[in-house]
Design an enzyme around this catalytic site. Sequence first.
Site, mmCIF file in Angstrom:
data_model
loop_
_atom_site.group_PDB
_atom_site.id
_atom_site.type_symbol
_atom_site.label_atom_id
_atom_site.label_comp_id
_atom_site.label_asym_id
_atom_site.label_seq_id
_atom_site.Cartn_x
_atom_site.Cartn_y
_atom_site.Cartn_z
ATOM 1 N N ARG A 129 0.893 -1.110 0.087
ATOM 2 C CA ARG A 129 0.040 0.146 0.168
ATOM 3 C C ARG A 129 0.783 1.380 0.006
ATOM 4 O O ARG A 129 1.467 1.604 1.036
ATOM 5 C CB ARG A 129 -0.970 -0.022 1.265
ATOM 6 N N LYS A 184 -6.034 6.197 7.495
ATOM 7 C CA LYS A 184 -6.707 6.748 6.200
ATOM 8 C C LYS A 184 -7.454 7.814 6.338
ATOM 9 O O LYS A 184 -8.463 7.783 7.124
ATOM 10 C CB LYS A 184 -7.664 5.352 5.662
ATOM 11 N N SER A 195 -13.430 -2.677 -1.106
ATOM 12 C CA SER A 195 -13.901 -2.160 0.157
ATOM 13 C C SER A 195 -15.170 -1.899 0.082
ATOM 14 O O SER A 195 -15.976 -1.566 -0.922
ATOM 15 C CB SER A 195 -13.152 -0.794 0.208
#
Length: 225
Positions: free
Chosen positions: A50, A155, A126
């Site tokens: 990520r 996030k 997601s």
Amino acid sequence: MKFDRKKLAESLSLYALTDCRWTKRCGGKFALDEQVEMSIKGGATMIQYREKALDEKLSDEELDFYKKEAKSVQSVCKKYGVPFIVNDDVEFAKELDADGIHVGQSDMALQDARKLLGPDKIIGVSAQTVEQAVEAEKNGADYLGVGAVFPTGSKDDAVDVSLEVLGQICKEVKIPVVAIGGITEENVHELSESGICGIAVISAIFSKPDVEKASAALLEKVQSL
């Protein structure tokens, strides 16, 4: 690595997502591939590369750096037989021949990702609502990442998902569901009986002074849910 969909839920038990803030170049003690290896030794069952900088326009030199870093992480995953997933960037995942990709609601459509990567790759999506989860399963998602189930600083645009909605999603879909967002060794027990097959974490592993020990402790907690 061709994955076995029958074993996917098991591979999602402890899903570790990397974050540049904990790598050597950002002040950490170890390089990212070293941290990933420690996490796998401790019990991480899937790794997601990520790197949010890939969303930006990069120079050739910067892009080359991330490719080399991702490949080094991928090599560690292959060494231990752990699936290597790329976040968001389908072209990047294809170039690396990653085991799969994870896309958000605002990223490339699942069907487009499947066309580019083919039927043998893992595609996670997601979801924050039951409707999104059902739609993702209908469109061919292999697993769902649902959250944020707890407050998180990893996030900025994370949407809160109640434990009630998490449980509803697990009841409505047949594909594996992992909980994500603010999960720690101290609060993971609150996910008991939700129906999840595992958890996805960043700082709960990679911010710790002993990554291997942190992974082992989390996996033990997950297995007792």
